[in-house]
Scaffold this active site. Structure first.
Site, PDB file in Angstrom:
ATOM      1  N   ARG A 427       0.757  -1.062   0.029  1.00 42.71           N
ATOM      2  CA  ARG A 427       0.191   0.129  -0.029  1.00 42.71           C
ATOM      3  C   ARG A 427       0.872   1.369  -0.018  1.00 42.71           C
ATOM      4  O   ARG A 427       0.538   2.210  -0.708  1.00 42.71           O
ATOM      5  CB  ARG A 427      -1.048  -0.018   1.377  1.00 42.71           C
ATOM      6  CG  ARG A 427      -1.994  -0.978   1.073  1.00 42.71           C
ATOM      7  CD  ARG A 427      -2.727  -1.359   2.312  1.00 42.71           C
ATOM      8  NE  ARG A 427      -4.156  -1.956   1.764  1.00 42.71           N
ATOM      9  CZ  ARG A 427      -4.938  -2.302   2.972  1.00 42.71           C
ATOM     10  NH1 ARG A 427      -4.827  -1.788   4.234  1.00 42.71           N
ATOM     11  NH2 ARG A 427      -5.979  -2.886   2.664  1.00 42.71           N
ATOM     12  N   HIS A 537      -4.877   3.958   8.308  1.00 43.16           N
ATOM     13  CA  HIS A 537      -4.563   3.265   9.422  1.00 43.16           C
ATOM     14  C   HIS A 537      -3.307   3.679  10.130  1.00 43.16           C
ATOM     15  O   HIS A 537      -2.219   4.071   9.411  1.00 43.16           O
ATOM     16  CB  HIS A 537      -4.048   1.583   9.113  1.00 43.16           C
ATOM     17  CG  HIS A 537      -4.152   0.607  10.070  1.00 43.16           C
ATOM     18  ND1 HIS A 537      -5.091  -0.214  10.405  1.00 43.16           N
ATOM     19  CD2 HIS A 537      -2.972   0.059  10.919  1.00 43.16           C
ATOM     20  CE1 HIS A 537      -4.654  -1.009  11.319  1.00 43.16           C
ATOM     21  NE2 HIS A 537      -3.575  -0.613  11.608  1.00 43.16           N
TER      22      HIS A 537
END
Ligand code: ADP
Length: 600
Positions: A427, A537
């Protein structure tokens, strides 16, 4: 379920200005009115624009009172908007006032309901100024309430609910405090993907995998920053967590897939939309069993200590302070700090300024548990590692509207129509590449392999036809047509797809280093959806051991204190694999509940 209200003031001027444009009202039934009447008795309908479209209300008044409010139609997100839909009409009727507070986490829905009711009351001849000034519950006395239980859980996201259920299964009475008016945290907003090496599903699909491979990908995918003991516990307990959830009634699809940044096809997808399956499963257990109490709108502010042991919590409820004494222990499961811009800026080292970047997170992800743990001497680790996704909605930063169904069948192109990255990569790698593109903007491009028909839904419960109708996805019968729709160079897009298809045909690795492929993009209609970077996150947090006990700055266990989920650090290192969060919160939530019940 006990509920204590906590909320924000409403009717911001700006919002009203936006909403008022779309307000429509009509009167269906009235009667003659006496001189001192406040309203023309009757039933009135009106609409106002909510988060996902119009909300239509029906308001019934007699001459002196607002008698009834019904929400006739709405498209608001289930779970998230429910508290506003349930509570706002009741608050207006109970207080006979329009000056009610919006519900935290559902402010747009709340404001729209209030505005629609205001319009209906205007039709009824009500004095809007007076009704908007009268505050509900002004004289409500604030009181302190105290409870005693075995295990206190702070936070009602996936980790907290797993901990509550697990503590109860291990013989404890539990009180869970959630600061928002709803349960669900980020789980309920997620696509629901949970990674676990699965002897049943993966074998059937012919996918080679192993717990060691999951370990290595997690550890190396996080640049070897994570704690190997925690990662080992995590990967070994991921499939047992799937079985545990299934034993509680949760249903997963028969096939696993590769989720964005997941690196391997081991993501389990719930059979119900988004993460609702997880939350519904835990709630069903809690409702069916005595001994777990949920306090909503209860914001924990402090851990209570006695002789070096955590013995309870102090919280703010709607009507005053709440003290909960814990005989056995307290589990912190308050999530990360993705929605706390100040904290992000304080700890961010790896990204350009994050101030302007939106987040996929729910508004309660403000890092409260990290601060509370810090105050009692807990060790905080890896806080500088903040995960961004390349998959945010350009307007809201949310994951909704993401048209990808899995990693293998789609490509990303920039505003020129060119590919720029391995779309199966980590990511952070994908997001860094996206940040270098013009306007940090990209299109996800795929074809009918992902959407065999227009009513097929994405991982966020939205059909491709709905997304097209809302202008959030685009369609073309040819790549040229699609390129024209989205305003990219048609030759570049056609070339990008042709090159991609060549590698799919011959296999191996393409020019960007991509290895994950399934079908060619060659089957019209073609679709595209716009995406931008978004904060997703926070990998760092409270240090725990493999029993989810919280460690202090000297590496010693803080007695009575446990933590699980995004509030902890040490598992995901510098970069979390897609699909590992829902596995982490189930695994460590379960362990934390067990440890706390045992007063370990
Ligand atoms: P996880 O994935 O680790 O469960 P989430 O962010 O999904 O984390 O859920 C955390 C939950 O904790 C959210 O529902 C959030 O509103 C709640 N929460 C955060 N801070 C507090 C607090 N101070 N008191 C009570 N609940 C809190």
């Amino acid at each position: 379920m006990k509920q204590l209200l906590n909320s924000k003031r409403v009717l911001s001027f700006m919002l009203c200005m936006i909403l008022i444009i779309s307000v429509v009202g009509c009167q269906s039934k009235t009667s003659e009115t006496s001189e001192d009447a406040m309203f023309k008795a009757g039933t009135y309908t009106a609409t106002a624009l909510g988060h996902n479209g119009d909300i239509k209300v029906e308001v019934t008044v007699d001459e002196m009172e607002i008698k009834d409010i019904k929400i006739l139609e709405h498209n608001e997100s289930p779970g998230i908007a429910d508290p506003a839909i349930d509570r706002i009409p009741k608050a207006i009727i109970d207080g006979q006032t329009l000056a009610v507070d919006a519900i935290s986490g559902a402010t747009i829905t709340s404001d729209a309901i209030i505005l629609a009711v205001t319009e209906a009351i205007k039709l009824a001849g009500g004095d809007i100024k007076a009704l908007s000034e009268k505050k509900a519950g002004e004289n409500t006395a604030r009181e302190t309430v105290e409870y005693t239980t075995d295990v206190v859980v702070i936070g009602g996201g996936g980790a907290g609910l797993a901990a509550a259920v697990s503590a109860h299964q291990n013989g404890a009475e539990v009180i869970l405090l959630e600061k928002m008016p709803r349960l669900g945290g980020n789980t309920i907003l997620s696509g629901g993907a949970l990674n676990a090496v699965d002897p049943v599903r993966q074998t059937k699909q012919g996918i080679e995998d192993s717990v060691d491979k999951h370990f290595t990908q997690t550890y190396e995918g996080g640049d070897k920053v994570g704690n190997t003991d925690l990662i080992r516990t995590f990967v070994e307990n991921a499939y047992p967590a799937v079985e545990w959830l299934e034993s509680l009634g949760m249903k997963f699809n028969d096939e696993v897939f590769t989720v964005l940044g997941g690196l391997w096809p081991r993501a389990h997808k719930p059979s119900t939309p988004l993460g609702t399956g997880f939350i519904d499963t835990y709630e069903a257990y809690i409702n069916a069993n005595e001994g777990v109490e949920i306090l909503l709108d209860a914001e924990v502010t402090e851990l209570l200590m006695s002789d070096g042991r955590v013995v309870g919590v102090k919280a703010n409820g709607l009507n005053g302070e709440i003290i909960v004494h814990a005989n056995n222990g307290v589990v912190i499961a308050t999530g990360g700090f993705g929605a706390n811009v100040e904290m992000r800026d304080q700890y961010n080292k790896n990204w350009p300024a994050l101030t302007q970047i939106k987040t996929t997170n729910h508004p309660g992800a403000t890092g409260d548990g990290i601060a509370m743990a810090d105050a009692v001497g807990a060790n905080l680790i890896d806080l500088e590692h903040i995960q961004l996704l390349p998959m945010g909605d350009p307007k809201t930063g949310s994951l909704s509207g993401n048209i990808e169904q899995g990693v293998e069948n789609r490509i990303f192109v920039n505003k020129d129509g060119n590919r720029f990255v391995d779309e199966g990569a980590r990511r952070d790698v994908m997001t860094k590449a996206l940040l270098e593109q013009q306007d940090a903007f990209m299109w996800v491009v795929l074809d009918s392999h992902s959407y065999p028909s227009g009513d097929v839904k994405n991982n966020f419960n939205e059909s491709i036809d709905e997304l097209i109708a809302q202008g959030r996805a685009f369609k073309g019968d040819t790549l040229e047509e699609l390129a024209n729709e989205i305003g990219v160079d048609a030759n570049n897009l056609i070339n990008a797809v042709e090159e991609f298809n060549k590698t799919v045909e011959k296999g191996g690795t393409d020019a960007f280093g991509r290895t994950l492929f399934a079908d060619k993009i060659d089957s019209p209609p073609y679709y595209a959806g716009a995406r931008v970077p978004t904060v997703h996150h926070t990998m760092g947090g409270i240090e725990i051991n493999t029993s989810a006990q919280v460690l202090d700055v000297n590496g010693k266990i803080i007695p009575g204190l446990y933590a699980a989920g995004e509030v902890t650090g040490g598992i995901h290192g510098s970069n979390r694999l897609g699909g590992n969060a829902l596995a982490d919160i189930a695994v460590f939530g379960r362990i934390a509940g067990e440890s706390a019940a045992a007063k370990k």
